[in-house]
Motif scaffolding. Structure first.
Motif, mmCIF file in Angstrom:
data_model
loop_
_atom_site.group_PDB
_atom_site.id
_atom_site.type_symbol
_atom_site.label_atom_id
_atom_site.label_comp_id
_atom_site.label_asym_id
_atom_site.label_seq_id
_atom_site.Cartn_x
_atom_site.Cartn_y
_atom_site.Cartn_z
ATOM 1 N N THR A 1 46.542 43.547 50.133
ATOM 2 C CA THR A 1 47.282 43.309 48.821
ATOM 3 C C THR A 1 47.380 44.551 48.286
ATOM 4 O O THR A 1 46.613 45.759 48.518
ATOM 5 N N LEU A 2 48.515 44.892 47.348
ATOM 6 C CA LEU A 2 48.499 45.868 46.433
ATOM 7 C C LEU A 2 47.418 45.937 45.320
ATOM 8 O O LEU A 2 46.792 44.719 45.015
ATOM 9 N N PRO A 3 46.775 47.046 44.828
ATOM 10 C CA PRO A 3 45.736 47.023 44.001
ATOM 11 C C PRO A 3 46.015 46.023 42.852
ATOM 12 O O PRO A 3 47.170 46.035 42.034
ATOM 13 N N HIS A 4 45.117 45.119 42.476
ATOM 14 C CA HIS A 4 45.003 44.339 41.321
ATOM 15 C C HIS A 4 43.873 43.728 40.843
ATOM 16 O O HIS A 4 42.680 43.933 41.658
ATOM 17 N N ARG A 5 43.731 42.864 39.837
ATOM 18 C CA ARG A 5 42.414 42.695 39.230
ATOM 19 C C ARG A 5 42.439 40.885 39.104
ATOM 20 O O ARG A 5 43.324 40.637 38.160
ATOM 21 N N HIS A 6 41.549 40.403 39.731
ATOM 22 C CA HIS A 6 41.677 39.154 39.320
ATOM 23 C C HIS A 6 40.758 38.603 37.989
ATOM 24 O O HIS A 6 39.742 39.312 37.992
ATOM 25 N N PHE A 7 41.324 38.128 37.140
ATOM 26 C CA PHE A 7 40.487 37.730 35.756
ATOM 27 C C PHE A 7 40.596 36.191 35.742
ATOM 28 O O PHE A 7 41.579 35.335 35.855
ATOM 29 N N GLY A 8 39.353 35.681 35.427
ATOM 30 C CA GLY A 8 38.883 34.382 35.191
ATOM 31 C C GLY A 8 37.825 34.006 34.090
ATOM 32 O O GLY A 8 37.210 35.014 33.705
ATOM 33 N N ILE B 1 51.424 40.175 35.761
ATOM 34 C CA ILE B 1 50.791 39.122 36.376
ATOM 35 C C ILE B 1 51.678 38.535 37.371
ATOM 36 O O ILE B 1 52.748 38.054 37.029
ATOM 37 N N GLN B 2 51.382 38.449 38.784
ATOM 38 C CA GLN B 2 52.220 38.050 39.602
ATOM 39 C C GLN B 2 51.479 36.728 40.415
ATOM 40 O O GLN B 2 52.257 36.106 41.208
ATOM 41 N N SER B 3 50.217 36.297 39.904
ATOM 42 C CA SER B 3 49.677 35.040 40.570
ATOM 43 C C SER B 3 49.092 34.344 39.500
ATOM 44 O O SER B 3 48.311 35.026 38.707
ATOM 45 N N TYR B 4 49.378 33.023 39.285
ATOM 46 C CA TYR B 4 48.742 32.212 38.161
ATOM 47 C C TYR B 4 47.711 31.188 38.398
ATOM 48 O O TYR B 4 47.732 30.964 39.495
ATOM 49 N N TRP B 5 47.143 30.797 37.385
ATOM 50 C CA TRP B 5 46.380 29.507 37.459
ATOM 51 C C TRP B 5 47.110 28.374 38.277
ATOM 52 O O TRP B 5 48.077 27.904 38.039
ATOM 53 N N GLY B 6 46.396 27.980 39.164
ATOM 54 C CA GLY B 6 46.747 26.544 39.978
ATOM 55 C C GLY B 6 47.544 26.895 40.886
ATOM 56 O O GLY B 6 47.904 25.956 41.864
ATOM 57 N N ASP B 7 47.840 28.235 41.349
ATOM 58 C CA ASP B 7 48.696 28.507 42.571
ATOM 59 C C ASP B 7 47.814 28.215 43.958
ATOM 60 O O ASP B 7 46.692 28.281 43.966
ATOM 61 N N VAL B 8 48.345 27.729 44.948
ATOM 62 C CA VAL B 8 47.738 27.288 46.134
ATOM 63 C C VAL B 8 47.122 28.490 46.668
ATOM 64 O O VAL B 8 47.557 29.508 46.858
ATOM 65 N N ARG B 9 46.028 28.211 47.320
ATOM 66 C CA ARG B 9 45.323 29.126 48.041
ATOM 67 C C ARG B 9 44.858 28.652 49.325
ATOM 68 O O ARG B 9 44.810 27.333 49.483
ATOM 69 N N ALA B 10 44.579 29.549 50.455
ATOM 70 C CA ALA B 10 44.185 29.002 51.667
ATOM 71 C C ALA B 10 44.736 27.853 52.363
ATOM 72 O O ALA B 10 44.013 26.865 52.759
ATOM 73 N N ALA C 1 36.112 26.298 35.219
ATOM 74 C CA ALA C 1 37.183 27.211 35.169
ATOM 75 C C ALA C 1 38.207 26.688 34.107
ATOM 76 O O ALA C 1 38.495 25.647 34.034
ATOM 77 N N ILE C 2 38.496 27.815 33.444
ATOM 78 C CA ILE C 2 39.778 27.398 32.302
ATOM 79 C C ILE C 2 40.852 28.412 32.563
ATOM 80 O O ILE C 2 40.818 29.649 33.042
ATOM 81 N N ASP C 3 41.829 27.833 32.248
ATOM 82 C CA ASP C 3 43.082 28.725 32.411
ATOM 83 C C ASP C 3 43.108 29.861 31.494
ATOM 84 O O ASP C 3 43.355 29.938 30.372
ATOM 85 N N GLU D 1 41.979 29.853 40.456
ATOM 86 C CA GLU D 1 41.385 29.672 39.264
ATOM 87 C C GLU D 1 41.297 30.843 38.445
ATOM 88 O O GLU D 1 40.104 31.453 37.793
ATOM 89 N N GLY D 2 42.457 31.568 38.024
ATOM 90 C CA GLY D 2 42.557 32.802 37.209
ATOM 91 C C GLY D 2 43.906 33.269 37.377
ATOM 92 O O GLY D 2 44.792 32.521 37.960
ATOM 93 N N VAL D 3 44.328 34.378 37.017
ATOM 94 C CA VAL D 3 45.542 35.225 37.314
ATOM 95 C C VAL D 3 45.136 36.395 37.793
ATOM 96 O O VAL D 3 44.061 37.192 37.743
ATOM 97 N N ASP D 4 46.210 37.151 38.606
ATOM 98 C CA ASP D 4 46.022 38.283 39.209
ATOM 99 C C ASP D 4 47.085 39.387 38.433
ATOM 100 O O ASP D 4 48.227 39.043 38.271
ATOM 101 N N ILE D 5 46.304 40.443 38.065
ATOM 102 C CA ILE D 5 47.105 41.340 37.177
ATOM 103 C C ILE D 5 47.253 42.408 38.094
ATOM 104 O O ILE D 5 46.192 43.266 38.268
ATOM 105 N N PHE D 6 48.352 42.787 38.547
ATOM 106 C CA PHE D 6 48.652 44.010 39.397
ATOM 107 C C PHE D 6 48.822 45.364 38.426
ATOM 108 O O PHE D 6 49.629 45.361 37.484
#
Length: 388
Positions: free
Chosen positions: A291-298, A197-206, A305-307, A213-218
């Motif tokens: 980006t590299l292949p990954h899967r956003h999960f929320g 996991i390289q991107s977490y709940w609450g990270d700044v976007r745009a 949304a929930i962490d 609103e989730g996590v990114d699983i590479f």
């Protein structure tokens, strides 16, 4: 005494006898009524195992009073632990004592409290309360370790919790306690874990316009993406920032699970799936094209949304080798700080001088759990105490 007086005296005795018999009958009726009410009440709200045990004692039994008061004191204690936590020792049979621990728990975790003994099964209670703690309120969970030495509790609200472990009256036994948590969902991508996991709940976007609103699983492209819960696919297709995506709903009014940036399709809308079934495969569609292949999960509940991290994060399990300590000891250094928890980060309660006696309740990794003469308890680093 004339005949009239004798007759009156006989009637008086007869009347007193009726009153006495009626009183006994009334008492029996009241007791029977109370028992009946209790039985009816138990049908609608079954008693906890602790309540059943308490009913076997007279309210005026001094041992029982001391046992109940020990539970009240434990709810007011401020001992604080981080999980996972392990402790070994021996329950003190000559006085009533409760092992009470404050800890923080997250929604999406399963708390597991294991209480075992090398010599025999443990006859104790595990009770879990949520802050604020009050013995007059029912615990969220109350279990007898004689039935099962492993107690499990699903955490549905992030917050502060109190874990009580109380041996039954007169119990004399060694013990080992292991307290930890596990995720309530399986990991959404096969053959990888939380390290990717390289991107977490609450990270700044745009540029700060929104939050993640989730996590990114590479993971490698086309790695299988699986259902974390049994449910029904409410949507599958390609739209918006998420690109190719799957929405999985758990029941009619429960949570929805969102899988985004996927590659090829495996399921269709309306399809029922079981835990572990493959939904789609990892890709980088939508706004993840660069980006590299990954899967956003929320995860989305009734309030949005929930962490998702606590629901899927696997903790590294540790079962430290611990040697049960002697029941008494003394301070072996010039000065020793007693702390609220087994860490230098915990608040200091009091400082003790050399030769000060302590009752040793247990030992965790590098720390003694001690009781002082004024019922104060805390933790002292093992290097500052001599057993015996």
């Amino acid at each position: 005494m004339n005949g009239g007086a004798i007759l009156i005296q006989q009637h008086k005795k007869w009347f007193q006898g009726v009153i006495k018999v009626a009183g006994i009958s009334l008492t029996i009726l009241v007791l029977a009524s109370c028992n009946q009410v209790q039985k009816i009440s138990d049908i609608f709200e079954p008693p906890t195992e602790r309540e059943k045990y308490e009913r076997t004692f007279d309210e005026n039994d001094t041992r029982f009073i001391a046992w109940r008061n020990a539970a009240k004191r434990a709810l007011g204690d401020t001992l604080s632990i981080s999980l996972p936590y392990s402790e070994v020792g021996a329950f003190p049979s000559d006085f009533s004592f409760v092992y009470g621990y404050d800890t923080q728990l997250q929604n999406g975790r399963k708390l597991i409290v294991s209480v075992t003994s090398e010599s025999d099964s443990i006859d104790a209670f595990v009770d879990i309360y949520q802050f604020p703690y009050d013995l007059e309120n029912e615990p969220l969970l109350s279990k007898d370790t004689k039935v099962s030495n492993k107690v499990e509790f699903l955490v549905e609200e992030t917050g502060d919790y109190k874990i009580l472990v109380q041996p039954k009256i007169g119990l004399s036994s060694d013990f080992r306690m292991d307290i930890n948590t596990e995720p309530t969902l399986i990991f959404p991508v096969v053959d990888v874990d939380t390290k990717v996991i390289q991107s977490y709940w609450g990270d700044v976007r745009a540029g700060g316009a929104r939050r993640h609103e989730g996590v990114d699983i590479f993971a490698p492209r086309l790695a299988p993406v699986v259902a974390v819960k049994e449910g029904r696919v409410s949507f599958t297709g390609e739209r918006g920032l998420g690109g190719k995506q799957v929405w999985l709903r758990e029941g009619l009014f429960n949570s929805s699970f969102y899988y985004a940036h996927l590659d090829s399709i495996k399921v269709s809308s309306g399809q029922k799936v079981n835990v572990g079934d493959t939904l789609r495969f990892v890709g980088n569609t939508g706004n993840a094209i660069t980006t590299l292949p990954h899967r956003h999960f929320g995860i989305y509940g009734g309030n949005g949304a929930i962490d998702p991290l606590p629901f899927i994060k696997k903790e590294q399990k540790t079962t430290p080798e611990l040697k049960s300590p002697l029941p008494t000891g003394q301070i072996s250094s010039a000065l020793a700080n007693v702390r609220e928890g087994p860490s230098l980060d915990n608040e200091k309660i009091i400082s003790l001088k050399r030769m000060h006696p302590v009752i040793i309740l247990g030992k965790t990794v590098n720390w003694y759990h001690v009781l002082l003469h004024n019922n104060t308890q805390g933790y002292i680093h093992h290097s500052l105490v001599t057993e015996g």
